[in-house]
Design a protein around this motif. Structure first.
Motif, PDB file in Angstrom:
ATOM      1  N   THR A  36       8.796 -10.779  -0.920  1.00  0.00           N
ATOM      2  CA  THR A  36       8.130  -9.294  -1.341  1.00  0.00           C
ATOM      3  C   THR A  36       6.913  -9.279  -1.432  1.00  0.00           C
ATOM      4  O   THR A  36       6.239  -8.416  -0.776  1.00  0.00           O
ATOM      5  N   VAL A  37       6.226  -9.980  -2.361  1.00  0.00           N
ATOM      6  CA  VAL A  37       4.895  -9.957  -2.806  1.00  0.00           C
ATOM      7  C   VAL A  37       3.820 -10.606  -1.914  1.00  0.00           C
ATOM      8  O   VAL A  37       2.979  -9.998  -1.385  1.00  0.00           O
ATOM      9  N   VAL A  38       4.359 -11.712  -1.102  1.00  0.00           N
ATOM     10  CA  VAL A  38       3.536 -12.316  -0.082  1.00  0.00           C
ATOM     11  C   VAL A  38       3.327 -11.307   1.091  1.00  0.00           C
ATOM     12  O   VAL A  38       2.410 -10.848   1.807  1.00  0.00           O
ATOM     13  N   ALA A  39       4.444 -10.634   1.437  1.00  0.00           N
ATOM     14  CA  ALA A  39       4.490  -9.973   2.576  1.00  0.00           C
ATOM     15  C   ALA A  39       3.670  -8.478   2.371  1.00  0.00           C
ATOM     16  O   ALA A  39       3.004  -8.380   3.294  1.00  0.00           O
ATOM     17  N   ALA A  40       3.739  -8.118   1.245  1.00  0.00           N
ATOM     18  CA  ALA A  40       3.047  -6.945   1.089  1.00  0.00           C
ATOM     19  C   ALA A  40       1.537  -7.208   0.847  1.00  0.00           C
ATOM     20  O   ALA A  40       0.760  -6.504   1.342  1.00  0.00           O
ATOM     21  N   LEU A  41       1.179  -8.305   0.299  1.00  0.00           N
ATOM     22  CA  LEU A  41      -0.198  -8.676   0.172  1.00  0.00           C
ATOM     23  C   LEU A  41      -0.856  -9.072   1.684  1.00  0.00           C
ATOM     24  O   LEU A  41      -2.121  -8.646   1.758  1.00  0.00           O
ATOM     25  N   MET A  42       0.018  -9.668   2.563  1.00  0.00           N
ATOM     26  CA  MET A  42      -0.356  -9.689   3.822  1.00  0.00           C
ATOM     27  C   MET A  42      -0.745  -8.246   4.703  1.00  0.00           C
ATOM     28  O   MET A  42      -1.410  -8.426   5.645  1.00  0.00           O
ATOM     29  N   ARG A  43      -0.206  -7.494   4.265  1.00  0.00           N
ATOM     30  CA  ARG A  43      -0.425  -6.108   4.828  1.00  0.00           C
ATOM     31  C   ARG A  43      -1.045  -5.147   3.871  1.00  0.00           C
ATOM     32  O   ARG A  43      -0.709  -3.814   3.793  1.00  0.00           O
ATOM     33  N   GLN A  44      -1.949  -5.724   2.853  1.00  0.00           N
ATOM     34  CA  GLN A  44      -2.257  -4.728   1.778  1.00  0.00           C
ATOM     35  C   GLN A  44      -3.322  -3.553   2.355  1.00  0.00           C
ATOM     36  O   GLN A  44      -3.087  -2.612   1.891  1.00  0.00           O
ATOM     37  N   ASP A  45      -3.776  -3.870   3.440  1.00  0.00           N
ATOM     38  CA  ASP A  45      -4.713  -2.556   4.072  1.00  0.00           C
ATOM     39  C   ASP A  45      -3.685  -1.621   4.574  1.00  0.00           C
ATOM     40  O   ASP A  45      -4.183  -0.352   4.341  1.00  0.00           O
ATOM     41  N   VAL A  46      -2.889  -1.886   5.039  1.00  0.00           N
ATOM     42  CA  VAL A  46      -1.883  -0.899   5.648  1.00  0.00           C
ATOM     43  C   VAL A  46      -1.265  -0.198   4.365  1.00  0.00           C
ATOM     44  O   VAL A  46      -1.013   1.014   4.504  1.00  0.00           O
ATOM     45  N   TRP A  47      -0.697  -0.838   3.215  1.00  0.00           N
ATOM     46  CA  TRP A  47      -0.316  -0.414   1.919  1.00  0.00           C
ATOM     47  C   TRP A  47      -1.312   0.561   1.222  1.00  0.00           C
ATOM     48  O   TRP A  47      -1.047   1.397   0.692  1.00  0.00           O
ATOM     49  N   ALA A  48      -2.351   0.278   1.443  1.00  0.00           N
ATOM     50  CA  ALA A  48      -3.616   1.116   0.814  1.00  0.00           C
ATOM     51  C   ALA A  48      -3.649   2.401   1.504  1.00  0.00           C
ATOM     52  O   ALA A  48      -3.780   3.283   1.033  1.00  0.00           O
ATOM     53  N   GLN A  49      -3.674   2.239   2.937  1.00  0.00           N
ATOM     54  CA  GLN A  49      -3.612   3.604   3.733  1.00  0.00           C
ATOM     55  C   GLN A  49      -2.426   4.395   3.628  1.00  0.00           C
ATOM     56  O   GLN A  49      -2.453   5.631   3.332  1.00  0.00           O
ATOM     57  N   ILE A  50      -1.016   3.754   3.436  1.00  0.00           N
ATOM     58  CA  ILE A  50      -0.075   4.504   2.886  1.00  0.00           C
ATOM     59  C   ILE A  50      -0.030   5.114   1.582  1.00  0.00           C
ATOM     60  O   ILE A  50       0.559   6.185   1.490  1.00  0.00           O
ATOM     61  N   ILE A  51      -0.552   4.540   0.712  1.00  0.00           N
ATOM     62  CA  ILE A  51      -0.848   5.305  -0.759  1.00  0.00           C
ATOM     63  C   ILE A  51      -1.667   6.156  -0.619  1.00  0.00           C
ATOM     64  O   ILE A  51      -1.595   7.271  -1.414  1.00  0.00           O
ATOM     65  N   ASP A  52      -2.640   6.199   0.193  1.00  0.00           N
ATOM     66  CA  ASP A  52      -3.666   7.302   0.356  1.00  0.00           C
ATOM     67  C   ASP A  52      -3.176   8.329   0.896  1.00  0.00           C
ATOM     68  O   ASP A  52      -3.315   9.811   0.578  1.00  0.00           O
ATOM     69  N   GLU A  53      -2.145   8.092   1.952  1.00  0.00           N
ATOM     70  CA  GLU A  53      -1.509   9.358   2.501  1.00  0.00           C
ATOM     71  C   GLU A  53      -0.400   9.817   2.009  1.00  0.00           C
ATOM     72  O   GLU A  53       0.241  10.953   2.333  1.00  0.00           O
ATOM     73  N   GLY A  54       0.246   9.087   0.827  1.00  0.00           N
ATOM     74  CA  GLY A  54       1.537   9.563   0.184  1.00  0.00           C
ATOM     75  C   GLY A  54       2.708   8.719   0.738  1.00  0.00           C
ATOM     76  O   GLY A  54       2.705   8.482   1.945  1.00  0.00           O
ATOM     77  N   PHE A  55       3.683   8.594  -0.035  1.00  0.00           N
ATOM     78  CA  PHE A  55       4.784   7.804   0.363  1.00  0.00           C
ATOM     79  C   PHE A  55       5.900   8.541   1.226  1.00  0.00           C
ATOM     80  O   PHE A  55       6.608   8.016   1.965  1.00  0.00           O
ATOM     81  N   PHE A  56       5.985   9.788   1.097  1.00  0.00           N
ATOM     82  CA  PHE A  56       6.910  10.554   1.582  1.00  0.00           C
ATOM     83  C   PHE A  56       6.894  10.822   2.960  1.00  0.00           C
ATOM     84  O   PHE A  56       5.897  10.995   3.706  1.00  0.00           O
TER      85      PHE A  56
END
Length: 154
Positions: A36-56
Motif C-alpha cells: 500500500t505504501v510503496v504503491a502510493a509513493l510510486m503514484r504520489q504525483d497523482v495522489w497530490a492531484q487527487i488531494i487538490d481536487e478532493g476525494f469525493f
C-alpha cells in the motif's frame, strides 16, 4: 453463530513465535503495509492531484481518459489487496496471541488464490509472498491439530 472459548490460554511470546501461522500473519501485515505504501509513493504525483481536487467521486469503474491515472493510482494502492492483507494478518496474529488456531482452509484458500494469480499473470515476488503466507497459515493449522492437549472450543 459459534462461541469462541474466551478462557483458552493465551500463548506466551516464546510459544507464539513457534507457530507458523504467526509468521504468516506477520508476513501478511508487512506485505500489506509495504504494498500500500510503496504503491502510493510510486503514484504520489497523482495522489497530490487527487488531494487538490478532493476525494469525493474521484474514481469510477469506467474512468474517462483524463481520469485514468487517478483510477489506476487508486486500484494500485489503497483499492488493491494491500489493505485486506494487512487486516488479515492483524486478525491472524490477534487469534494466535490468544491461543485460537487459524483454520486450515484460510491458508489453503490463500495459497490457491496465489496459484491462480501466478498462472494468469506470472509468479512474481508478490505472488510468491502470497503463496508463502498461505502455506504458513495452512502449516500452522496442521501443527495446531497435531499439538497435544485439547483444542479450543468454538
Amino acid at each position: 453463530m459459534p462461541i469462541i472459548d474466551t478462557q483458552s490460554e493465551a500463548t506466551t511470546s516464546r510459544t507464539w513465535w513457534r507457530n507458523p501461522s504467526a509468521w504468516g500473519g506477520l508476513l501478511a501485515m508487512c506485505g500489506g503495509v509495504f504494498h500500500t505504501v510503496v504503491a502510493a509513493l510510486m503514484r504520489q504525483d497523482v495522489w497530490a492531484q487527487i488531494i487538490d481536487e478532493g476525494f469525493f467521486n474521484t474514481v469510477t469503474l469506467e474512468p474517462s481518459a483524463d481520469r485514468l491515472a487517478a483510477a489506476e493510482a487508486f486500484w494500485f494502492s489503497v483499492g488493491s489487496f494491500g489493505v485486506p492483507l494487512l487486516l488479515l494478518g492483524s486478525l491472524v496474529t490477534w487469534l494466535i496471541r490468544r491461543g485460537v488456531p487459524v483454520p486450515g482452509w484460510l491458508g489453503c484458500g490463500l495459497a490457491a488464490w496465489a496459484v491462480l494469480i501466478g498462472l494468469v499473470s506470472g509468479f512474481d515476488g508478490g505472488t510468491l509472498i502470497l503463496l508463502t503466507i498461505g502455506a504458513l497459515l495452512a502449516a500452522g493449522a496442521w501443527t495446531a491439530r497435531r499439538a497435544p492437549g485439547p483444542l479450543p472450543r468454538y
